[in-house]
Structure formats: structure tokens, C-alpha cells
Design an enzyme around this catalytic site. Structure first.
Site, PDB file in Angstrom:
ATOM      1  N   ASP A 160       0.804  -1.227   0.000  1.00  0.00           N
ATOM      2  CA  ASP A 160       0.000   0.000   0.000  1.00  0.00           C
ATOM      3  C   ASP A 160       0.840   1.281   0.000  1.00  0.00           C
ATOM      4  O   ASP A 160       0.296   2.379   0.192  1.00  0.00           O
ATOM      5  CB  ASP A 160      -0.988  -0.023   1.167  1.00  0.00           C
ATOM      6  CG  ASP A 160      -2.159  -0.965   0.887  1.00  0.00           C
ATOM      7  OD1 ASP A 160      -2.501  -1.152  -0.297  1.00  0.00           O
ATOM      8  OD2 ASP A 160      -2.719  -1.512   1.848  1.00  0.00           O
ATOM      9  N   ASP A 220      -6.821  -5.224  -3.909  1.00  0.00           N
ATOM     10  CA  ASP A 220      -6.567  -3.812  -3.585  1.00  0.00           C
ATOM     11  C   ASP A 220      -5.371  -3.250  -4.362  1.00  0.00           C
ATOM     12  O   ASP A 220      -5.301  -2.061  -4.662  1.00  0.00           O
ATOM     13  CB  ASP A 220      -6.282  -3.627  -2.085  1.00  0.00           C
ATOM     14  CG  ASP A 220      -7.150  -4.490  -1.183  1.00  0.00           C
ATOM     15  OD1 ASP A 220      -7.528  -5.608  -1.594  1.00  0.00           O
ATOM     16  OD2 ASP A 220      -7.432  -4.063  -0.065  1.00  0.00           O
TER      17      ASP A 220
HETATM   18  N1  GLY Z   1      -6.770  -1.873   1.330  1.00  0.00           N
HETATM   19  C1  GLY Z   1      -7.456  -2.353   2.476  1.00  0.00           C
HETATM   20  C2  GLY Z   1      -8.890  -2.027   2.497  1.00  0.00           C
HETATM   21  O1  GLY Z   1      -9.505  -1.733   1.509  1.00  0.00           O
HETATM   22  O2  GLY Z   1      -9.448  -2.059   3.582  1.00  0.00           O
END
Ligand code: GLY
Length: 370
Positions: free
Chosen positions: A93, A150
Site C-alpha cells: 500500500d 486492492d
Molecule cells: N486496502 C485495504 C482495504 O480496503 O481495507
């Protein structure tokens, strides 16, 4: 629609100016009873959501030119430097974290420090690539073979780095990952798995476990929104029509499901009827994805995606926005994960980000962060 969006933009401006005024030395995440009590600089500087506050402010700076947004966003970017130094705790992320801070800053101001930070983050992301399985590893510790939907949003950082450095390694990794996500995470009916676990040595698919949704085989709505928007962005960066078709398939599935609930997503589209759990953040993100698809498709197809994106944003504003300037958090009824009771039906910073981006898209004032 433009007039509606301009009106909402005024409300966003009033509310976010007030929030900036009381933010101080803080990165916000979830508002509790109208207050950003937790400070993510102290709680968890490496947390994946720590770029969204700045991203929303860069959007507002681009739309309004107000210095307070720029100054407040720059502070978040500087605090995040320490997360780069610590290294541990960061995972895939880094895309969400540095696209919204450093890349946004660099694109708008040309700040060379921001370019350096963003390239550093892009290299961390590229370093997570598993060549045997052709995927970017999501999380740390023993999760060596895990990839998640994600990451389709994170790979925009690699496309930016490829463009910026003229080094195709970054886009190669992004494209390989997107291809594997299409193959392993997307299902034939347009829904998606959250997680795929691969053997990190051979790249063979081992299992598709439950993630933030209800159960393995169910349908986590924010993951679905990541697929809608993420594949649409992959098309924008590459022109590869397979990604656009995948985004459309994911979008049709999302639209069909939220048609039952006036555009507002349940946390999981395949969960038991009770308890009823909403996730407005999934709707806000999907709306941005639908508007992105509308830009990509031929004229005769545009209305389908644009109208559904608009309707979702209008419903979110009508039913779920808190415009009280003395309270923190705009979009109510966000939910972090199906089984995380404490973070259910709360205003979450990424909900506010995607709502803001969506409204600015409708006002024709958005800034391309992805
Ligand atoms: N990327 C983690 C979520 O969407 O909670």
C-alpha cells in the site's frame, strides 16, 4: 449535474477548511463521534490510509487554489518520511500512501523532494514483485505468496515511475501483476476474490481464502470497487482493452448488486441478510471507477457508467454526508471489514477522499492522482 457538484463543492470547501484549521500535528483516519481522536502519526505511521487526507487536500487545492490545503497536505507528506526510514511496516500500500502525497505534490508543484520520495516508494513496491507467480506480494511476515485485489490501485505508482524515469521495468511489473490479478482474482461472473495465495516458489495457486468480506467465495464490496476502478486505471495507463473489459465486467456486477439498495453497497454482496452492514466507502470508490470507465468507452456507452456513478454520489450526499463544520468526517457508514465490529458504520478517511474525487469529477475540477 454540474450545478449539483458545484454546490457540494462549496460544502466540501467549508467543511474541509474547518477540519484543516483544527487538525494540528495529525494524520486522521476514523472520526469517533465527530472527532478525529486518533492520530495516525502516533498510532501507526505506516498505516495504509495515511495518504488519503493529503490526497483529498491536494484535490481541493487544485479545485480552489486555497493555500491552506497545500500547506496541510505538505505536512502529511513530510511526516511520512519517517515511515520510509523505518521501512518495516510498509507493504504494497505504499501506492496509496505516496501517490496521494508525494506524487500529487510533485505533479502540482514540481517539488524535487516529492519526486525522490515517490520514486523511493515505487522501488519498494517493485521490490515486492514475485517473478515465479508474476504478482506483487501484498503483506508481510509469513504471507510470502499473498496477492490481493486492492493492489490494482497501488500499481498506478509504478505506471507513474515508468513514465517519470522512462524505465519500462516499472510498467512491466505493473502489467504482469494486473494480468495475474485478472486471471486469479477475477471470477467469470464479474465478482472477485479479495485474496489469492500462491506458492511463492512455483507461483502455483494454492487457495482463495476469506479476506475482509464475509467468507471465502463471498463478495466484499470494497474489493469489488478496487477491481472496477483499478482495472479502469490500468486501461488508462496502458490502452490494453482487456483491462477495460475487466473493469466493465466488475462494474456491471457492482451496479446489479447496488440496484437493490439505491446505490449504497452492503459490506459484502454475498453475506447473510442479517446483520445489515453498509459500506459507503465502497460506493464512493466504485462511483469514481464508473466515471473513469465513462471516460474510456465510446460515446454510445458513456451514459450507462456516468449515470450510475452520478446516482451513487447523489445518494451518498442525500443520505450519508455530515456537513456540520464543527464535526470531523464527512461520509458516514463506512465499514473497514465485515468481521471488524469496532470499525463498522463509521466515517473513514478514504470514504471522504473518494466522495471528494467523485464530486470534483462531476464538477470538471478533479486532479489525476492515480
Ligand atoms: N486496502 C485495504 C482495504 O480496503 O481495507
Amino acid at each position: 449535474m454540474k450545478e449539483w457538484a458545484e454546490n457540494v463543492l462549496k460544502k466540501l470547501d467549508n467543511k474541509l477548511t474547518a477540519e484543516c484549521g483544527r487538525m494540528g500535528e495529525k494524520i486522521p483516519y476514523i472520526a469517533e463521534k465527530g472527532v478525529y481522536k486518533k492520530n495516525m502519526i502516533e498510532e501507526n505511521l505506516s498505516w495504509w490510509t495515511n495518504g488519503f487526507w493529503a490526497g483529498m487536500l491536494w484535490q481541493m487545492y487544485h479545485a480552489t487554489g486555497k493555500e491552506v490545503y497545500k500547506e496541510t497536505a505538505e505536512k502529511s507528506e513530510q511526516w511520512l518520511d519517517e515511515a520510509l526510514v523505518r521501512y518495516e511496516g510498509l507493504h504494497h500500500d505504499v501506492g496509496f500512501m505516496w501517490l496521494h502525497t508525494a506524487v500529487a505534490d510533485y505533479r502540482l508543484t514540481g517539488n524535487p523532494d516529492s519526486r525522490r520520495r515517490a520514486l523511493h516508494a515505487a522501488n519498494l513496491l517493485a521490490g515486492r514483485y514475485n517473478p515465479a507467480g508474476r504478482f506483487i506480494r501484498a503483506w508481510n511476515l509469513d504471507k510470502t505468496g499473498w496477492m490481493i485485489i486492492d493492489c490494482m490501485m497501488n500499481i498506478s505508482l509504478l505506471y507513474w515511475a515508468a513514465e517519470e524515469t522512462k524505465d519500462p521495468r516499472y510498467s512491466y511489473i505493473a502489467g504482469s501483476h494486473a494480468d495475474t490479478a485478472m486471471e486469479k482474482l477475477m471470477r467469470p461472473d464479474g465478482s472477485c476474490n479479495h485474496i489469492a495465495v500462491m506458492d511463492p516458489r512455483s507461483g502455483e495457486l494454492l487457495e482463495l481464502p476469506e479476506g475482509q468480506g464475509y467468507a471465502s467465495g463471498s463478495s466484499w464490496s470494497r474489493g469489488q470497487a478496487w477491481a472496477v476502478y483499478g482495472f479502469a486505471l490500468a486501461f488508462r495507463h496502458t490502452g490494453d482493452v482487456r483491462y477495460l473489459d475487466t473493469a466493465k465486467r466488475a462494474a456491471h456486477y457492482f451496479i446489479a448488486n447496488v440496484a437493490l439498495t439505491e446505490g449504497i453497497a452492503l459490506v459484502d454482496f454475498r453475506a447473510p441478510k442479517e446483520p445489515v452492514q453498509w459500506d459507503t466507502t465502497a460506493s464512493a470508490c466504485a462511483a469514481c471507477g464508473l466515471l473513469e470507465i465513462a471516460e474510456a468507452v465510446p460515446e454510445l456507452e458513456k451514459e450507462l457508467y456516468r449515470r450510475h456513478g452520478e446516482q451513487i454520489l447523489k445518494k451518498l450526499e442525500e443520505k450519508y454526508c455530515n456537513w456540520k463544520e464543527e464535526e470531523d468526517g464527512i461520509l458516514q457508514f463506512g465499514t473497514a471489514a465485515y468481521h471488524r465490529q469496532e470499525d463498522t458504520h463509521v466515517p473513514i478517511i478514504y470514504g471522504d477522499y473518494f466522495f471528494t474525487e467523485g464530486v470534483l469529477r462531476l464538477a470538471g475540477k478533479e486532479f489525476g492522482i492515480w
